[in-house]
Design an enzyme around this catalytic site. Structure first.
Site, mmCIF file in Angstrom:
data_model
loop_
_atom_site.group_PDB
_atom_site.id
_atom_site.type_symbol
_atom_site.label_atom_id
_atom_site.label_comp_id
_atom_site.label_asym_id
_atom_site.label_seq_id
_atom_site.Cartn_x
_atom_site.Cartn_y
_atom_site.Cartn_z
ATOM 1 N N GLY A 351 0.694 -1.000 0.000
ATOM 2 C CA GLY A 351 0.000 0.000 0.000
ATOM 3 C C GLY A 351 0.958 1.380 0.000
ATOM 4 C CB THR A 352 4.436 3.250 -1.740
ATOM 5 O OG1 THR A 352 5.035 2.227 -0.966
ATOM 6 C CG2 THR A 352 5.419 4.315 -2.119
ATOM 7 C CB VAL A 353 1.530 8.231 -1.618
ATOM 8 C CG1 VAL A 353 0.210 7.619 -1.178
ATOM 9 C CG2 VAL A 353 2.275 8.837 -0.433
ATOM 10 C CG MET A 433 2.290 3.960 -6.010
ATOM 11 S SD MET A 433 1.102 4.736 -4.929
ATOM 12 C CE MET A 433 0.665 3.350 -3.886
#
Length: 533
Positions: A351, A352-353, A433
């Protein structure tokens, strides 16, 4: 109404602007960056504002308690920031053995490492920003206090996380549910959600330049919560934490310099794969031979990355050799016209943005932050909105492995920002990502841009493949069937997928060095948007 259902193919064009641009995975976060730029902030201030807003409006992928990396282009120079955190002093091999673990658990208090995100914001603002940190955090604080409506992909992954932590059936996650499922169920697409505790935390970070998080009342709250549940992170670990300014690493690919953060990040894998691929025949779009060689090059680079990457001082082989022509030629010689299961490179004897931001002065930022797996460890510090990461799960408990657990050591890290230059001039930031998809996404972005000459939006929209293990390769639902069939005949185990969520979510901003015009692409696989000025 099902906001994830769309029976029609859609076309999204590249966005253009001159004064400023922010590209990221959530519209409100992109808007926050432009808002700050219009108040006198530069690209760095905008990146901080966007990153802080993402901890509120996309908590499914990142949080205040995670890690961050950045590549900053300012005054014709590229700077690298490593804001990943080490293992706490109490997290040792002996502690894991005494607790009966053969592997560090994925969720809960055990895999928590020192968060680097707040310190990253503070250091970026201090070194490069035009505005005080508290001003850049203002939009995020407003979103947390007033609330915002969930976007479709956000709602999807929030529900997945809810079900995952529910299945854990442990009181460790009670504060996650109190924070992110306040009515006993996860918010859905279009529902409003707010987090007053998150707003208070952001205000404290902004007013103290992150000191409250590392030595003040937020550090006390983290210490008390983790210690009270027999975890390992303490205030003393937070107080010792410092970010590291690093020299970015690069390779030249067909006249362009492709830049990454050095290990312990996995960005070097992208550069290794590009070097191996450049030793082979010229790339031809949508041909079986080119796709086969790309996959084989990535497999060889990735198996070496997983074998060797950790803190640079602990690696059994230096980065210079991994980026050398000698290494690339030796690995390229192993590629035949059949798929092969890769083996790690023989060590030489001896789940990275994600967000991209750019302003009219030519400043540009490639920034990535993550709690690692979605919401991270699932541990939330009561009343603060701080979800702590689970990066420690990637440490090995094998004493002979380069990435073996050691207090004060940073683990192999999946999150990587990318940057492209040519002849000493900035082309711009890019990133994908998504865990171990990230270097594979970077590799495909560079080839789509340089070899296939695709615009930034088309570069991101192109169907992706993802090497998994052995000869297994996942392909997106829209990956051409005739190419998948042909790759299968070469020995690849091609697995078509029904969902594209695991293929990474990216952003790109390219700058025309002659006119200063910015061209951006955003991710169709998520709620991505580009805010322009």
């Amino acid at each position: 109404m099902d906001y994830l259902y769309n029976p029609y193919s859609t076309i999204r064009h590249a966005a253009f602007a001159r004064k400023g641009m922010v590209a990221t995975s959530q519209p409100l976060a992109a808007q926050a960056g432009i808002e700050i730029m219009q108040k006198g902030g530069n690209a760095i201030d905008a990146a901080i504002a966007t990153a802080a807003a993402l901890t509120v409006v996309e908590p499914t992928s990142n949080g205040i308690g995670g890690d961050a990396f950045a590549l900053v282009w300012m005054k014709d120079e590229l700077h690298g920031l490593n804001a990943s955190g080490p293992a706490p002093e109490r997290l040792t091999l002996e502690a894991m053995r005494e607790a009966g673990y053969g592997k560090i658990p994925t969720y809960g208090f055990k895999p928590i490492t020192v968060p680097g995100v707040p310190k990253a914001w503070a250091e970026l603002a201090k070194r490069f920003g035009n505005l005080p940190l508290i001003e850049s955090l203002a939009p995020a604080i407003r979103y947390a206090e007033e609330g915002f409506p969930l976007t479709p992909i956000l709602g999807k992954y929030w529900r997945i996380a809810y079900n995952k932590f529910k299945a854990q059936d442990s009181s460790e996650f009670d504060d996650w549910f109190k924070t992110f499922a306040t009515d006993g169920h996860p918010p859905a697409t279009g529902d409003m959600w707010k987090s007053p505790g998150h707003a208070k935390t952001l205000r404290l970070i902004g007013e103290t330049d992150a000191d409250a998080f590392y030595t003040g009342e937020l550090a006390d709250a983290i210490d008390a919560h983790v210690a009270g549940h027999n975890g390992y992170l303490r205030k003393s670990d937070l107080a010792k934490y410092k970010v590291e300014w690093v020299n970015p690493i690069s390779t030249n690919y067909k006249g362009y310099d492709v830049w990454e953060i050095p290990p312990s990040g996995q960005g070097v894998v992208t550069l290794m794969a590009l070097n191996i691929f450049s030793e082979l025949s010229p790339a031809v779009p949508n041909t079986v031979k080119t796709l086969h060689e790309q996959i084989e090059a990535m497999k060889l680079a990735f198996v070496d990355g997983k074998a060797f990457i950790t803190e640079e001082r602990d690696m059994p082989i230096n980065v210079e050799h991994l980026l050398s022509t000698e290494y690339a030629k030796k690995r390229a010689q192993l590629i035949t016209d059949r798929a092969a299961v890769p083996e790690p490179y023989d060590l030489p004897k001896s789940g990275t943005v994600y967000l991209a931001a750019a302003d009219e002065e030519g400043n540009m930022v490639s920034f990535i932050q993550s709690n690692y797996m979605g919401f991270g460890s699932g541990i939330v510090v009561p009343g603060t909105g701080i979800a702590l990461q689970n990066r420690g799960v990637d440490f090995s408990l094998d004493p002979s492995h380069p990435n073996v657990l050691k207090p004060g050591k940073r683990s192999f890290n999946t999150i990587i920002p990318g940057f492209l230059t040519k002849n000493g001039q900035a082309i711009g930031p890019f990133g994908i990502m998504g865990g171990f998809m990230q270097p594979q996404g970077h590799f495909q972005v560079v080839i789509n841009t340089i070899d296939y000459e695709l615009n930034p939006q088309a570069t991101l929209d192109a169907p992706r493949w993802q090497w998994i293990v052995g000869n297994k390769v996942h392909v997106e639902p829209n990956f051409p069937n005739h190419l998948a069939q042909a790759l299968t005949r070469l020995g690849h185990e091609i697995v078509p997928t029904l969902d594209n969520g695991s293929f990474g979510r990216g952003q790109i901003i390219w700058r025309n060095p002659e006119t200063g015009v910015l061209a951006g692409g955003t991710e169709s696989r998520t709620d991505g948007t580009i805010a322009v000025w």
